[in-house]
Motif scaffolding. Structure first.
Motif, PDB file in Angstrom:
ATOM      1  N   HIS A 163      29.691 -11.469 -10.286  1.00  0.00           N
ATOM      2  CA  HIS A 163      28.479 -10.836  -9.782  1.00  0.00           C
ATOM      3  C   HIS A 163      28.043 -11.449  -8.458  1.00  0.00           C
ATOM      4  O   HIS A 163      27.732 -10.736  -7.501  1.00  0.00           O
ATOM      5  N   ARG A 184      30.373 -10.313  -5.694  1.00  0.00           N
ATOM      6  CA  ARG A 184      30.401  -8.878  -5.407  1.00  0.00           C
ATOM      7  C   ARG A 184      29.091  -8.344  -4.845  1.00  0.00           C
ATOM      8  O   ARG A 184      29.090  -7.362  -4.107  1.00  0.00           O
ATOM      9  N   ALA A 185      27.986  -8.936  -5.232  1.00  0.00           N
ATOM     10  CA  ALA A 185      26.692  -8.411  -4.772  1.00  0.00           C
ATOM     11  C   ALA A 185      26.564  -8.430  -3.244  1.00  0.00           C
ATOM     12  O   ALA A 185      26.229  -7.405  -2.641  1.00  0.00           O
ATOM     13  N   PRO A 186      26.845  -9.566  -2.589  1.00  0.00           N
ATOM     14  CA  PRO A 186      26.750  -9.546  -1.124  1.00  0.00           C
ATOM     15  C   PRO A 186      27.726  -8.564  -0.492  1.00  0.00           C
ATOM     16  O   PRO A 186      27.411  -7.905   0.502  1.00  0.00           O
ATOM     17  N   LEU A 187      28.932  -8.458  -1.080  1.00  0.00           N
ATOM     18  CA  LEU A 187      29.910  -7.503  -0.569  1.00  0.00           C
ATOM     19  C   LEU A 187      29.346  -6.091  -0.620  1.00  0.00           C
ATOM     20  O   LEU A 187      29.530  -5.289   0.297  1.00  0.00           O
ATOM     21  N   GLN A 188      28.660  -5.791  -1.716  1.00  0.00           N
ATOM     22  CA  GLN A 188      28.072  -4.467  -1.869  1.00  0.00           C
ATOM     23  C   GLN A 188      27.053  -4.215  -0.771  1.00  0.00           C
ATOM     24  O   GLN A 188      27.045  -3.152  -0.148  1.00  0.00           O
TER      25      GLN A 188
END
Lengths: 404, 117
Positions: free
Chosen positions: A179, A182-186
């Motif tokens: 999580h 992936r969150a910053p990537l999102q």
């Protein structure tokens, strides 16, 4: 045996008669008799009734009061007129009696019988008490074993709970890391895409495209890393389904096509149709990593991907051939290790975590397959992933695709 | 044109999604976590679709899904889970119509929403 008789002649008579067959001690009255018995318990006490200081019945009473002397038989010497008394004594602890006058033979017989009885009793007693000891020892052993088992059980339960907690901790750590990465990537990719949508295809916005390409690359790295950690944690399991291996390879080629094109490489795919029963996630992991590696390490030329099912339908073979620098034979083992990279001659940094091949190997382990490496320095490399196919399933899908 | 609720604790993602769906012509409300979303629903909010993150403080996505039954206005309202913490997004989640893995592209997001509205 002990003869307790106050009449010296009778005492001698009895003692001499018995001395032939037994060891005999004498006492002149009940008190002396008691002292001698206490000092050294005999196998038989032959005693008169009427004696000074302590009588025969008093002696018997003293003997029977002492449990450790319970098995010492008493032969009472009684006068004819003592009917009632001797019967009473039989009830109170004497085993037998002789009525005076008596013969040597009778004395020997009765004494002999009582001795035999006593010896038998002693043996039985010893046997019983030994068995009792054995049983007690056994009982203690059982109790100890039981305690030992209970302790082991408690330990095993603790260990199981520990393992469960550790496994859950690992799982929640994986979720958390996944999580957090992936969150910053999102956020980044959404913003870059929004920019593109709002501002169109202007050349100034090539930056937005680059952000997205970097984002996709980063996502692949994160996926690879997380997959590796999952594999190491033993969480990778094959979940087979019907999948066309060739379609899968074509998808991967489409996805990695731009990357190859960016490096001026040709990416060929040689694949027809190969429906089979296997885990598409794991197959994808294997093929994507092999193709990604080939593209990364090849400076010019081509990367070719071939998919084959062996003639007897027993194996699925993915072959990725590149015209890269090649790998020296002594490195073939090493490159399968996690975090190992063989840099090229110019020490150019090859991007990536070095986990690709380690992951391929893991995935193939789970699939029951293997990796074949063939490479010539200066010419290129060929990596072949071989995956065994389940035969029963093949029959099932052959039924679903008639003439396929 | 629909009313969309975005439940996401990450500021950048939340604002991006709000901007995206407003651009598409929808009415968008947002919540910073599950508790915020529950409060909004309690206050009478009624979305046509919910985009839901799973890992959030106070009340997370799991708990929100477990409690969706408390709100009659949510009957039949599709929930799209967009999560970064799931390893296997093929496993269905009770209460969610669709599960997407972060990072999800705008195209995939729009396709998913269009399919469910």
């Amino acid at each position: 045996m002990l003869v307790v008789e106050d009449n010296p002649e009778l005492n001698r008579f009895i003692a001499e008669t018995l001395a032939d067959a037994h060891a005999v001690d004498v006492a002149m009255d009940g008190r002396e008799g008691l002292e001698k018995v206490l000092e050294s318990p005999p196998d038989l006490v032959v005693t008169d009734i009427m004696m000074p200081r302590m009588s025969g019945d008093e002696l018997i009473a003293e003997l029977r009061r002492r449990p450790h002397l319970a098995t010492v038989p008493v032969l009472v010497l009684s006068a004819k007129a003592d009917d009632e008394l001797r019967v009473r004594l039989l009830g109170e602890g004497a085993q037998d009696y002789l009525v005076k006058p008596f013969s040597r033979a009778e004395l020997l017989a009765r004494a002999g019988n009582l001795i035999k009885l006593k010896r038998a009793t002693d043996v039985l007693q010893a046997e019983v008490s030994q068995q009792q000891q054995d049983i007690e020892a056994l009982a203690r052993e059982v109790a100890t074993r039981k305690r030992g088992l209970a302790a082991s059980l408690a330990e095993a339960e603790l260990a199981r709970d520990e393992a469960r907690r550790a496994s859950e901790a690992k799982a929640s750590f994986l979720r958390l890391v996944s999580h957090e990465l992936r969150a910053p990537l999102q956020g980044i990719t959404l913003q870059a895409e929004l920019l593109k949508r709002k501002l169109g295809d202007r050349p100034e916005l090539r930056g937005a495209d680059r952000i997205l390409i970097a984002g996709r690359h980063m996502t692949r790295l994160v996926d690879g890393l997380l997959e590796y950690v999952r594999a190491e944690a033993g969480r990778l399991e094959a979940q087979p389904e019907l999948v066309d291996a060739c379609d899968l390879v074509r998808d991967i080629a489409e996805e990695l096509g731009p990357m190859a094109a960016n490096q001026g490489l040709k990416l060929h795919v040689e694949a027809g149709s190969a429906p089979c029963w296997s885990d598409p996630r794991l197959l994808r992991l294997v093929v994507a990593n092999l193709v990604d590696n080939a593209i990364k390490y090849t400076l010019d030329g081509s990367v070719q991907v071939q998919v084959q099912v062996t003639a007897d339908d027993s194996e699925l073979r993915f072959t990725v051939t590149d015209t890269g620098p090649g790998i020296p034979r002594e490195h073939w083992e090493r490159i399968l290790q996690p975090f190992e990279q063989v840099g090229d001659l110019r020490h150019k940094h090859i991007s990536g975590t070095g986990l690709g091949l380690a992951l391929v190997k893991r995935a193939l382990d789970v699939l029951g397959g293997r990796l074949e490496i063939d490479s010539t320095v200066g010419q290129g490399s060929r990596f072949t992933a071989v995956v065994p196919l389940e035969h029963e399933r093949k029959e099932a899908e052959r039924g679903a695709h008639p003439g396929g | 044109m629909a009313r969309i609720l975005v439940v996401e604790d990450d500021l950048l993602i939340r604002e991006s999604m709000v901007a995206l769906f407003e651009d598409e012509g929808h009415a968008v409300d947002s919540a910073v976590d599950g508790q915020d979303a529950l409060d909004w629903l309690t206050g009478g909010g009624a979305p046509d679709l919910i985009l839901l993150d799973l890992m959030m403080p106070r009340v997370d996505g799991w708990e929100f899904l477990a409690r969706r039954g408390e709100f009659p206005q949510l009957a039949g309202v599709p929930v799209i889970v967009v999560s970064g913490g799931l390893t296997d997004t093929t496993v269905p989640i009770e209460g969610a119509a669709l599960v997407l893995k972060k990072p999800v592209s705008i195209d995939d997001l729009l396709d998913a929403v269009a399919a469910l509205i």
